[in-house]
Write a protein that holds these residues in place. Structure first.
Motif, PDB file in Angstrom:
ATOM      1  N   SER A   1       0.784  -1.245   0.069  1.00  0.00           N
ATOM      2  CA  SER A   1       0.104   0.164   0.215  1.00  0.00           C
ATOM      3  C   SER A   1       0.710   1.212  -0.092  1.00  0.00           C
ATOM      4  CB  SER A   1      -1.097  -0.058   1.253  1.00  0.00           C
ATOM      5  OG  SER A   1      -0.161  -0.061   2.204  1.00  0.00           O
ATOM      6  N   GLY A   2       0.309   2.315  -0.153  1.00  0.00           N
ATOM      7  CA  GLY A   2       1.032   3.688  -0.132  1.00  0.00           C
ATOM      8  C   GLY A   2       1.306   4.033  -1.596  1.00  0.00           C
ATOM      9  N   PRO A   3       2.083   5.073  -1.777  1.00  0.00           N
ATOM     10  CA  PRO A   3       2.414   5.783  -3.122  1.00  0.00           C
ATOM     11  C   PRO A   3       3.512   4.865  -3.944  1.00  0.00           C
ATOM     12  CG  PRO A   3       3.654   6.817  -1.410  1.00  0.00           C
ATOM     13  CD  PRO A   3       2.797   5.904  -0.673  1.00  0.00           C
ATOM     14  N   TYR A   4       4.089   3.678  -3.321  1.00  0.00           N
ATOM     15  CA  TYR A   4       4.936   2.970  -4.249  1.00  0.00           C
ATOM     16  C   TYR A   4       4.525   1.768  -4.357  1.00  0.00           C
ATOM     17  CZ  TYR A   4       8.278   6.902  -3.003  1.00  0.00           C
ATOM     18  OH  TYR A   4       8.821   7.989  -2.944  1.00  0.00           O
ATOM     19  N   ARG A   5       4.891   1.274  -5.378  1.00  0.00           N
ATOM     20  CA  ARG A   5       4.662  -0.261  -5.964  1.00  0.00           C
ATOM     21  C   ARG A   5       5.947  -0.713  -6.478  1.00  0.00           C
ATOM     22  NH1 ARG A   5      -0.501  -2.003  -7.457  1.00  0.00           N
ATOM     23  NH2 ARG A   5       0.508  -3.006  -9.281  1.00  0.00           N
ATOM     24  N   PHE A   6       6.160  -1.993  -6.329  1.00  0.00           N
ATOM     25  CA  PHE A   6       7.423  -2.631  -7.018  1.00  0.00           C
ATOM     26  C   PHE A   6       7.254  -2.893  -8.424  1.00  0.00           C
ATOM     27  CE2 PHE A   6       5.840  -6.639  -6.357  1.00  0.00           C
ATOM     28  CZ  PHE A   6       5.261  -6.763  -4.913  1.00  0.00           C
ATOM     29  N   LYS A   7       8.537  -2.808  -9.147  1.00  0.00           N
ATOM     30  CA  LYS A   7       8.504  -3.389 -10.607  1.00  0.00           C
ATOM     31  C   LYS A   7       8.673  -4.679 -10.692  1.00  0.00           C
ATOM     32  CE  LYS A   7      10.990   0.840 -12.020  1.00  0.00           C
ATOM     33  NZ  LYS A   7      12.291   1.320 -12.708  1.00  0.00           N
ATOM     34  N   PHE A   8       8.038  -5.331 -11.738  1.00  0.00           N
ATOM     35  CA  PHE A   8       8.117  -6.704 -11.482  1.00  0.00           C
ATOM     36  C   PHE A   8       8.217  -7.421 -12.861  1.00  0.00           C
ATOM     37  CE2 PHE A   8       3.828  -5.550 -11.336  1.00  0.00           C
ATOM     38  CZ  PHE A   8       3.197  -6.489 -12.223  1.00  0.00           C
ATOM     39  N   LYS A   9       8.075  -6.694 -14.036  1.00  0.00           N
ATOM     40  CA  LYS A   9       7.798  -7.429 -15.132  1.00  0.00           C
ATOM     41  C   LYS A   9       9.083  -8.424 -15.775  1.00  0.00           C
ATOM     42  CE  LYS A   9       4.031  -4.634 -17.447  1.00  0.00           C
ATOM     43  NZ  LYS A   9       3.683  -4.140 -18.622  1.00  0.00           N
ATOM     44  N   GLN A  10      10.205  -7.787 -15.685  1.00  0.00           N
ATOM     45  CA  GLN A  10      11.268  -8.681 -16.139  1.00  0.00           C
ATOM     46  C   GLN A  10      11.579  -9.709 -15.222  1.00  0.00           C
ATOM     47  OE1 GLN A  10      14.779  -5.891 -16.344  1.00  0.00           O
ATOM     48  NE2 GLN A  10      14.166  -5.130 -18.309  1.00  0.00           N
ATOM     49  N   TYR A  11      11.400  -9.354 -13.937  1.00  0.00           N
ATOM     50  CA  TYR A  11      11.461 -10.557 -13.017  1.00  0.00           C
ATOM     51  C   TYR A  11      10.607 -11.722 -13.285  1.00  0.00           C
ATOM     52  CZ  TYR A  11      12.181 -12.614  -8.284  1.00  0.00           C
ATOM     53  OH  TYR A  11      12.348 -13.410  -7.332  1.00  0.00           O
ATOM     54  N   LEU A  12       9.139 -11.227 -13.455  1.00  0.00           N
ATOM     55  CA  LEU A  12       8.132 -12.146 -13.423  1.00  0.00           C
ATOM     56  C   LEU A  12       8.246 -12.997 -14.955  1.00  0.00           C
ATOM     57  CD1 LEU A  12       4.639 -11.353 -12.782  1.00  0.00           C
ATOM     58  CD2 LEU A  12       5.375 -12.883 -14.833  1.00  0.00           C
TER      59      LEU A  12
ATOM     60  N   TYR B   1      16.453  -7.406  -1.023  1.00  0.00           N
ATOM     61  CA  TYR B   1      15.553  -8.155  -2.106  1.00  0.00           C
ATOM     62  C   TYR B   1      14.384  -7.016  -2.465  1.00  0.00           C
ATOM     63  CZ  TYR B   1      12.045 -11.241  -3.832  1.00  0.00           C
ATOM     64  OH  TYR B   1      10.797 -11.807  -4.693  1.00  0.00           O
ATOM     65  N   ARG B   2      13.924  -6.261  -1.650  1.00  0.00           N
ATOM     66  CA  ARG B   2      12.931  -5.367  -2.152  1.00  0.00           C
ATOM     67  C   ARG B   2      13.597  -4.177  -2.813  1.00  0.00           C
ATOM     68  NH1 ARG B   2      11.150  -6.860   3.256  1.00  0.00           N
ATOM     69  NH2 ARG B   2       9.248  -7.874   3.090  1.00  0.00           N
ATOM     70  N   ASN B   3      14.684  -4.003  -2.547  1.00  0.00           N
ATOM     71  CA  ASN B   3      15.276  -2.625  -3.205  1.00  0.00           C
ATOM     72  C   ASN B   3      16.157  -2.937  -4.469  1.00  0.00           C
ATOM     73  OD1 ASN B   3      14.619  -1.087  -0.920  1.00  0.00           O
ATOM     74  ND2 ASN B   3      16.670  -1.034  -0.052  1.00  0.00           N
ATOM     75  N   TYR B   4      16.398  -4.424  -4.620  1.00  0.00           N
ATOM     76  CA  TYR B   4      17.320  -4.478  -5.816  1.00  0.00           C
ATOM     77  C   TYR B   4      16.532  -5.415  -6.859  1.00  0.00           C
ATOM     78  CZ  TYR B   4      20.883  -1.713  -3.636  1.00  0.00           C
ATOM     79  OH  TYR B   4      21.463  -0.861  -2.920  1.00  0.00           O
ATOM     80  N   VAL B   5      15.838  -6.283  -6.136  1.00  0.00           N
ATOM     81  CA  VAL B   5      15.140  -7.191  -7.174  1.00  0.00           C
ATOM     82  C   VAL B   5      13.612  -6.727  -7.674  1.00  0.00           C
ATOM     83  CG1 VAL B   5      14.156  -9.781  -7.280  1.00  0.00           C
ATOM     84  CG2 VAL B   5      16.570  -9.169  -6.054  1.00  0.00           C
ATOM     85  N   LEU B   6      12.855  -6.437  -6.394  1.00  0.00           N
ATOM     86  CA  LEU B   6      11.658  -5.874  -6.735  1.00  0.00           C
ATOM     87  C   LEU B   6      11.581  -4.365  -7.422  1.00  0.00           C
ATOM     88  CD1 LEU B   6       9.557  -7.446  -3.924  1.00  0.00           C
ATOM     89  CD2 LEU B   6       9.648  -8.249  -6.316  1.00  0.00           C
ATOM     90  N   ARG B   7      12.557  -3.658  -6.719  1.00  0.00           N
ATOM     91  CA  ARG B   7      12.866  -2.071  -7.080  1.00  0.00           C
ATOM     92  C   ARG B   7      11.472  -1.535  -7.059  1.00  0.00           C
ATOM     93  NH1 ARG B   7      15.024  -2.249 -12.662  1.00  0.00           N
ATOM     94  NH2 ARG B   7      13.561  -4.107 -12.977  1.00  0.00           N
ATOM     95  N   TYR B   8      11.201  -0.742  -6.273  1.00  0.00           N
ATOM     96  CA  TYR B   8      10.018   0.007  -5.952  1.00  0.00           C
ATOM     97  C   TYR B   8      10.037   1.216  -6.843  1.00  0.00           C
ATOM     98  CZ  TYR B   8       8.288  -2.365  -1.761  1.00  0.00           C
ATOM     99  OH  TYR B   8       7.806  -3.408  -1.031  1.00  0.00           O
ATOM    100  N   GLU B   9       8.981   1.682  -7.389  1.00  0.00           N
ATOM    101  CA  GLU B   9       8.733   2.837  -8.097  1.00  0.00           C
ATOM    102  C   GLU B   9       7.796   3.585  -7.680  1.00  0.00           C
ATOM    103  OE1 GLU B   9       8.076   2.011 -12.308  1.00  0.00           O
ATOM    104  OE2 GLU B   9       6.273   0.555 -11.589  1.00  0.00           O
ATOM    105  N   LYS B  10       7.607   4.878  -7.893  1.00  0.00           N
ATOM    106  CA  LYS B  10       6.553   5.639  -7.344  1.00  0.00           C
ATOM    107  C   LYS B  10       5.376   5.682  -8.439  1.00  0.00           C
ATOM    108  CE  LYS B  10       5.499  10.018  -5.158  1.00  0.00           C
ATOM    109  NZ  LYS B  10       6.026  11.367  -4.533  1.00  0.00           N
ATOM    110  N   VAL B  11       4.259   5.517  -7.721  1.00  0.00           N
ATOM    111  CA  VAL B  11       2.742   5.576  -8.454  1.00  0.00           C
ATOM    112  C   VAL B  11       2.538   6.669  -8.897  1.00  0.00           C
ATOM    113  CG1 VAL B  11       0.540   4.574  -8.453  1.00  0.00           C
ATOM    114  CG2 VAL B  11       2.383   3.192  -7.516  1.00  0.00           C
ATOM    115  N   GLU B  12       2.435   7.065 -10.227  1.00  0.00           N
ATOM    116  CA  GLU B  12       1.711   8.487 -10.333  1.00  0.00           C
ATOM    117  C   GLU B  12       0.199   8.379 -10.069  1.00  0.00           C
ATOM    118  OE1 GLU B  12       3.456  11.067 -11.427  1.00  0.00           O
ATOM    119  OE2 GLU B  12       5.510  10.016 -11.449  1.00  0.00           O
TER     120      GLU B  12
END
Length: 408
Positions: free
Chosen positions: A289-300, A395-406
């Motif tokens: 929850s909150g203004p950030y979501r993690f990127k995941f497409k390449q990892y997925l 793991y969260r910072n370098y694998v999932l890599r959070y990004e701010k949701v516009e």
């Protein structure tokens, strides 16, 4: 070493899916594909194909047993038998399919196929193992009538291949063909949630049965695909089990064995639609929850590609692998697919699932090298690394890599 040539069907599926996508792009219909839905469709298909490897042989043995001991006739292998067999196969499919929409415990297995709100070739993969098991019980009627199991297996392959190509919007209406065959347009009607299209076009190859039993409907307005009450999740587990949970909850709310049986054997329209939102609040929690979501497409994408490769390898070599190898791949791929769904859902517990998957891989390697008694050492190392280096945060910072949701 001879291989199972059904393994080649897996890359063929993705080749046709790729060609359909490229054609959609050229026709400016890229909107027919949505990343999250397509991943969910393919994930369900991978699980079914993998689990089916463990039961397909058993059903062929069952067909053989029924044919040898209970067949009403022994039908010869002549050209006209193939025509008769495809007609009877499609008639059995019609009633299996129709009952799958009219009986709750059967609908619980089949509903997964209708959850997607898009309609393309990837939707054909949305077949659960529960549905495959039920479907094979209906197919037992074929050897019982007297069709040899070898003929049955061939015709089921042809029957299933045809239905694959009816899951697309890139082929328009074919009026001349629709007098005889189920086309993509007619099957799209079956996948629609519009009231006028509900419970129509159950046939898989031929339209005869729908016209005969009053369930035929041509496409008129463009269909809206999916369920009348869409599910709000791409979770691998939720898509498989939500309707079983709804039936369980509905049965809990009524008294008496008879009423509980009516829930499981009744029509889906009788289930209280207020139950699902209650279960969604109970089970679909713990999202980021909150203004950030993690990127995941390449990892997925990497995980999905790995699952496909493992499925292809195991399918090709299934007869030559040990039980431990088969069970490891099964467990590893299923956890990976759950993880893919969790990534789509932005679940907070993904890191712990990753730890389980890692330990499963290490345990398998230790088992193969006869070192399983020392499995506590890598487990202890993982705990220490987490304590010292905060692996979960890395793991969260370098694998999932959070990004701010516009904000929209």
């Amino acid at each position: 070493m001879p291989v199972n040539y059904l393994a080649f069907a897996i890359p063929a599926f993705f080749l046709f899916l790729y060609l359909e996508y490229q054609l959609a792009v050229r026709l400016k219909k890229k909107h027919l594909f949505r990343y999250e839905s397509s991943v969910a469709n393919v994930s369900i298909g991978i699980a079914e194909r993998l689990l089916n490897l463990f039961v397909a042989g058993s059903f062929y043995d069952l067909f053989q047993y029924i044919y040898k001991n209970y067949a009403l006739f022994h039908i010869p292998n002549t050209w006209w038998v193939w025509v008769l067999l495809i007609l009877i196969t499609d008639l059995i499919w019609y009633w299996y399919h129709r009952l799958g929409h009219e009986v709750n415990f059967l609908w619980a297995a089949h509903i997964v196929h209708h959850q997607s709100e898009e309609f393309n070739l990837s939707v054909s993969a949305r077949i659960t193992t529960f549905q495959a098991l039920i479907r094979n019980v209906f197919w037992c009627a074929l050897p019982f009538l007297g069709f040899h199991p070898a003929l049955v297996m061939v015709i089921l392959t042809v029957h299933g291949t045809y239905s694959f190509f009816t899951h697309t919007q890139l082929i328009g209406k074919l009026p001349w063909l629709e007098y005889v065959f189920i086309t993509p347009s007619l099957h799209g009607v079956h996948h629609a949630s519009d009231e006028k299209y509900l419970d129509k076009n159950y046939g898989d190859v031929f339209v005869f049965w729908d016209k005969l039993f009053g369930t035929f409907q041509q496409e008129e307005e463009a269909p809206q695909y999916g369920l009348t009450h869409p599910i709000k999740s791409h979770s691998f587990l939720w898509q498989h089990f939500h309707y079983y949970l709804e039936l369980d909850e509905a049965a809990r709310r009524v008294g008496g064995l008879g009423n509980k049986l009516k829930v499981w054997f009744g029509h889906p329209a009788t289930i209280d639609q207020a139950i699902r939102p209650v279960l969604e609040r109970r089970f679909l929690q713990h999202q980021v929850s909150g203004p950030y979501r993690f990127k995941f497409k390449q990892y997925l994408n990497f995980q999905l590609a790995l699952s496909v490769l493992l499925l292809t390898f195991v399918t090709a070599c299934f007869a030559f692998l040990g039980l431990d190898d088969k069970l490891f791949v099964l467990g590893f791929v299923l956890i990976t697919l759950v993880n893919c769904g969790a990534l789509l859902e932005q679940r907070k517990w993904i890191y712990y699932l990753e730890c389980i998957r890692l330990m499963m891989l290490v345990a398998y390697v230790f088992w193969k090298f006869d070192l399983f008694a020392w499995i506590f050492i890598p487990a202890l190392i993982l705990i220490l690394l987490e304590r010292i280096f905060y692996l979960s945060q890395l793991y969260r910072n370098y694998v999932l890599r959070y990004e701010k949701v516009e904000k929209v």
